[in-house]
Design a protein around this motif. Structure first.
Motif, PDB file in Angstrom:
ATOM      1  N   MET A  73      36.745 -34.137 -10.615  1.00 25.91           N
ATOM      2  CA  MET A  73      36.592 -35.213 -11.611  1.00 25.91           C
ATOM      3  C   MET A  73      35.971 -36.453 -10.951  1.00 25.91           C
ATOM      4  N   LEU A  74      36.418 -36.754  -9.744  1.00 23.68           N
ATOM      5  CA  LEU A  74      35.873 -37.902  -9.015  1.00 23.68           C
ATOM      6  C   LEU A  74      34.426 -37.631  -8.607  1.00 23.68           C
ATOM      7  N   GLN A  75      34.141 -36.392  -8.210  1.00 26.75           N
ATOM      8  CA  GLN A  75      32.770 -36.031  -7.813  1.00 26.75           C
ATOM      9  C   GLN A  75      31.800 -36.178  -8.979  1.00 26.75           C
ATOM     10  N   VAL A  76      32.189 -35.631 -10.128  1.00 27.01           N
ATOM     11  CA  VAL A  76      31.302 -35.689 -11.292  1.00 27.01           C
ATOM     12  C   VAL A  76      31.098 -37.140 -11.738  1.00 27.01           C
ATOM     13  N   THR A  77      32.158 -37.925 -11.697  1.00 24.90           N
ATOM     14  CA  THR A  77      32.045 -39.328 -12.102  1.00 24.90           C
ATOM     15  C   THR A  77      31.074 -40.075 -11.203  1.00 24.90           C
ATOM     16  N   THR A  78      31.209 -39.891  -9.889  1.00 20.78           N
ATOM     17  CA  THR A  78      30.376 -40.659  -8.967  1.00 20.78           C
ATOM     18  C   THR A  78      28.962 -40.091  -8.834  1.00 20.78           C
ATOM     19  N   ALA A  79      28.731 -38.883  -9.347  1.00 21.62           N
ATOM     20  CA  ALA A  79      27.385 -38.298  -9.261  1.00 21.62           C
ATOM     21  C   ALA A  79      26.444 -38.874 -10.318  1.00 21.62           C
ATOM     22  N   GLY A  80      26.976 -39.633 -11.261  1.00 23.47           N
ATOM     23  CA  GLY A  80      26.115 -40.223 -12.280  1.00 23.47           C
ATOM     24  C   GLY A  80      25.309 -41.385 -11.730  1.00 23.47           C
ATOM     25  N   GLU A  81      24.256 -41.741 -12.458  1.00 26.18           N
ATOM     26  CA  GLU A  81      23.435 -42.882 -12.037  1.00 26.18           C
ATOM     27  C   GLU A  81      24.137 -44.200 -12.343  1.00 26.18           C
ATOM     28  N   GLY A  82      23.788 -45.234 -11.577  1.00 24.90           N
ATOM     29  CA  GLY A  82      24.356 -46.554 -11.831  1.00 24.90           C
ATOM     30  C   GLY A  82      25.666 -46.749 -11.094  1.00 24.90           C
ATOM     31  N   LYS A  83      26.263 -47.895 -11.303  1.00 23.20           N
ATOM     32  CA  LYS A  83      27.488 -48.264 -10.596  1.00 23.20           C
ATOM     33  C   LYS A  83      28.656 -47.398 -11.059  1.00 23.20           C
ATOM     34  N   ARG A  84      29.460 -46.947 -10.122  1.00 19.39           N
ATOM     35  CA  ARG A  84      30.592 -46.067 -10.421  1.00 19.39           C
ATOM     36  C   ARG A  84      31.826 -46.526  -9.657  1.00 19.39           C
ATOM     37  N   LEU A  85      32.976 -46.208 -10.197  1.00 19.76           N
ATOM     38  CA  LEU A  85      34.213 -46.516  -9.493  1.00 19.76           C
ATOM     39  C   LEU A  85      35.041 -45.246  -9.330  1.00 19.76           C
ATOM     40  N   ALA A  86      35.419 -44.947  -8.092  1.00 19.76           N
ATOM     41  CA  ALA A  86      36.321 -43.828  -7.831  1.00 19.76           C
ATOM     42  C   ALA A  86      37.501 -44.373  -7.046  1.00 19.76           C
ATOM     43  N   LEU A  87      38.698 -44.054  -7.492  1.00 22.01           N
ATOM     44  CA  LEU A  87      39.896 -44.620  -6.863  1.00 22.01           C
ATOM     45  C   LEU A  87      40.966 -43.549  -6.699  1.00 22.01           C
ATOM     46  N   ILE A  88      41.594 -43.578  -5.523  1.00 24.48           N
ATOM     47  CA  ILE A  88      42.694 -42.650  -5.253  1.00 24.48           C
ATOM     48  C   ILE A  88      43.949 -43.437  -4.910  1.00 24.48           C
ATOM     49  N   VAL A  89      45.044 -43.092  -5.580  1.00 20.71           N
ATOM     50  CA  VAL A  89      46.334 -43.707  -5.279  1.00 20.71           C
ATOM     51  C   VAL A  89      46.971 -42.919  -4.137  1.00 20.71           C
ATOM     52  N   HIS A  90      47.246 -43.595  -3.045  1.00 17.88           N
ATOM     53  CA  HIS A  90      47.874 -42.939  -1.894  1.00 17.88           C
ATOM     54  C   HIS A  90      49.367 -43.248  -1.883  1.00 17.88           C
ATOM     55  N   HIS A  91      50.157 -42.190  -1.925  1.00 17.92           N
ATOM     56  CA  HIS A  91      51.618 -42.347  -1.975  1.00 17.92           C
ATOM     57  C   HIS A  91      52.160 -42.544  -0.560  1.00 17.92           C
ATOM     58  N   ASP A  92      52.220 -43.800  -0.150  1.00 13.44           N
ATOM     59  CA  ASP A  92      52.653 -44.107   1.222  1.00 13.44           C
ATOM     60  C   ASP A  92      53.870 -45.028   1.219  1.00 13.44           C
ATOM     61  N   ASP A  93      54.611 -45.015   0.114  1.00 15.37           N
ATOM     62  CA  ASP A  93      55.731 -45.941  -0.010  1.00 15.37           C
ATOM     63  C   ASP A  93      57.028 -45.159  -0.222  1.00 15.37           C
ATOM     64  N   GLY A  94      57.553 -44.647   0.887  1.00 14.81           N
ATOM     65  CA  GLY A  94      58.761 -43.821   0.822  1.00 14.81           C
ATOM     66  C   GLY A  94      59.977 -44.596   0.365  1.00 14.81           C
ATOM     67  N   GLN A  95      59.923 -45.906   0.501  1.00 13.05           N
ATOM     68  CA  GLN A  95      61.083 -46.700   0.123  1.00 13.05           C
ATOM     69  C   GLN A  95      61.149 -46.904  -1.391  1.00 13.05           C
ATOM     70  N   ARG A  96      60.063 -47.411  -1.950  1.00  9.21           N
ATOM     71  CA  ARG A  96      60.096 -47.686  -3.387  1.00  9.21           C
ATOM     72  C   ARG A  96      59.786 -46.444  -4.218  1.00  9.21           C
ATOM     73  N   GLU A  97      58.996 -45.497  -3.625  1.00 13.39           N
ATOM     74  CA  GLU A  97      58.675 -44.277  -4.383  1.00 13.39           C
ATOM     75  C   GLU A  97      58.782 -43.063  -3.471  1.00 13.39           C
ATOM     76  N   SER A  98      57.677 -42.447  -3.061  1.00 12.69           N
ATOM     77  CA  SER A  98      57.709 -41.306  -2.146  1.00 12.69           C
ATOM     78  C   SER A  98      56.494 -41.397  -1.239  1.00 12.69           C
ATOM     79  N   ALA A  99      56.622 -40.873  -0.036  1.00  9.15           N
ATOM     80  CA  ALA A  99      55.490 -40.856   0.892  1.00  9.15           C
ATOM     81  C   ALA A  99      55.064 -39.408   1.100  1.00  9.15           C
ATOM     82  N   TYR A 100      53.842 -39.095   0.694  1.00  8.49           N
ATOM     83  CA  TYR A 100      53.352 -37.716   0.839  1.00  8.49           C
ATOM     84  C   TYR A 100      51.837 -37.712   0.723  1.00  8.49           C
ATOM     85  N   ASP A 101      51.197 -36.755   1.382  1.00  9.89           N
ATOM     86  CA  ASP A 101      49.755 -36.556   1.210  1.00  9.89           C
ATOM     87  C   ASP A 101      49.346 -35.135   1.618  1.00  9.89           C
TER      88      ASP A 101
END
Lengths: 335, 335
Positions: free
Chosen positions: B267-295
């Protein structure tokens, strides 16, 4: 969050202004419709579900209206427009497919044999098309549709097909949206054949077009992600398929449905089976002079069972001849 | 048509007012986001595509943003919420299905064996669920989901699952919409599991939820038209399925995509393969205290290939720990 709250404030103001404007102009809505039962019942329905103090009020989020396309929003005679496109595509592809010579669907298409086509139904013809454009990227396929629409002309009216839109239905779509409805197309045709022009013609954006779905798969070509078309149809959005398409893509039962043929029957049944006030409407093609006159015996857009049900359940049946001042968007007003 | 023209006039006025409000409040957008690269790049992108005089301007009709759900908009640990629901459903249905005792997917679910579940993938588990609720009408299935959501509680937070929504993402959705975007969910989960609560939680209406699709068929039961569920899945909206789901239901290439795992890569690949300005964002779960830490090693929400691609292509990687002031909608602000 302040941004959002302020924005919502503006939206509410706009709603209030729009409401005043719409209420004041209500009587001049649907100018291409003659005064009569059909128009009166449409306006009564819209007023009833929009009146926040009335017993029939429906929250804007639930004001979902679904429209068949072929024969309801634009012309489908002498042949579904998509079939004309397909025929052109198939003719182009035929030299690569000598095996089609013995295929009944191709034979019927090539001979413009409407009776045979009607007997075969949509499926085998959609399958042929699937083979013809299988392997194409969705981008190339989209281009081929846009190119075709630019140059193709309707045999009778000698105009681009996208001008064969019914003016009264265009007004009805806008009128519903002005009263808080979300309008969707639900068609047996392929989504990709309608999306390139539905926004300009009807004010309906691509995500509000529900239709038949050909196989599509993701792949990398020269390090670029593309979607390519497979040879088969995954989903035929016609007859009993229409309520399924609505469920999948819209996720809500419509409160108003508009069709013209037996292929719309189940969509009209599901719409009217919901609780509360509902609107079901069938466009009857009885105007051989300005458009075409056909119903029970027609090979295309056959209106038989749905007509009987419309009569027994008191659905609105629109006479194109007497209910519409204009038929097409390009047409001058009736003298 | 006068009604429409007046209404459009009002809408334009609202847009103008909203624009002033949004522009003025831009700096206070995203209050739960710490100042930093992620927030700065999001705001820069939104400003660039909304600036009608800039080179990166994108017409509002094309401002389509797609969001993965599990792990991107709400919590997916210790198990996808839909799986918890399914487990409860399967436990209920198990006495009628003695043959499941030897089914590896059922065994793994019953034993909460996350490693085995990860190995099996979603498909066999969705298939079991398909059997469990096959034959139900879609209305009854919807009721069972709503009932479950009312009573079920997350094992760690002891709150309804629908409160495990990420506050910063909720703000981001509203911020995008305030700037003319249409926001969609594109999830591996089933559409019917998200639709009952997505509007309240995210402001996303049912037709803007794209997800996996179980067989559904139209039939008449006691003269009433109903849709019933079949045992199989027709479409799995995960990994390479996501761009297909987007094509089918949205019909436009998104200009912004938000995910958190390898299932979002295509989904991120197809979005960024289009012409013009694009935004791709990934949420990294690195907060084991408030949520969970995993990757990379996680059985659920594995972030490995997509992380590498994010680094090599300079996509935004959000650190939950340092980029977010709050994680959940119920949480107090960080001191």
């Amino acid at each position: 969050m302040r941004v959002v709250r302020r924005f919502q404030g503006c939206a509410a103001l706009a709603c209030a202004l729009a409401f005043v404007a719409v209420a004041g102009a209500q009587d001049s809505a649907l100018p291409s419709w003659n005064e009569g039962d059909a128009k009166r019942r449409i306006v009564e329905f819209v007023r009833a579900v929009s009146d926040s103090k009335g017993k029939d009020f429906v929250a804007p989020a639930d004001r979902v209206a679904v429209f068949d396309n072929d024969g309801t929003l634009w012309s489908e005679q002498p042949m579904y427009v998509q079939f004309v496109f397909m025929l052109d595509q198939l003719k182009k592809a035929a030299p690569q497919h000598p095996e089609w010579k013995s295929n009944p669907a191709f034979q019927a298409l090539a001979a413009h044999d409407k009776a045979a086509l009607a007997k075969l139904g949509q499926k085998p013809i959609l399958e042929l098309l699937g083979i013809a454009n299988g392997g194409m990227t969705v981008g190339d396929y989209d281009k081929s549709i846009r190119e075709w629409l630019k140059t193709a002309r309707h045999p009778k009216y000698q105009r681009p097909y996208t001008e064969l839109v019914y003016k009264p239905m265009q007004e009805l779509l806008a009128y519903l949206r002005a009263n808080g409805f979300r309008t969707f197309i639900v068609s047996g045709g392929s989504v990709e054949f309608m999306r390139p022009w539905a926004e300009a013609a009807y004010g309906i954006p691509p995500e509000q077009v529900v239709g038949s779905q050909q196989e599509v798969k993701f792949e990398m070509q020269d390090d670029k992600p593309v979607l390519t078309r497979g040879p088969k149809f995954d989903f035929i959005d016609d007859g009993p398929g229409k309520p399924v398409g609505i469920y999948r893509q819209i996720g809500k039962r419509p409160i108003a449905a508009f069709g013209n043929s037996d292929g719309d029957l189940q969509m009209l049944q599901v719409t009217t089976a919901g609780e509360g006030k509902r609107l079901a409407l069938i466009v009857h093609h009885d105007d051989g002079q300005r458009e075409s006159a056909y119903d029970r015996e027609s090979h295309i857009g056959k209106l038989d069972k749905a007509w009987d049900e419309a009569k027994s359940k008191d659905w609105i049946v629109v006479s194109m001849k007497s209910d519409w001042k204009k038929v097409f968007v390009f047409e001058k007003e009736k003298p």
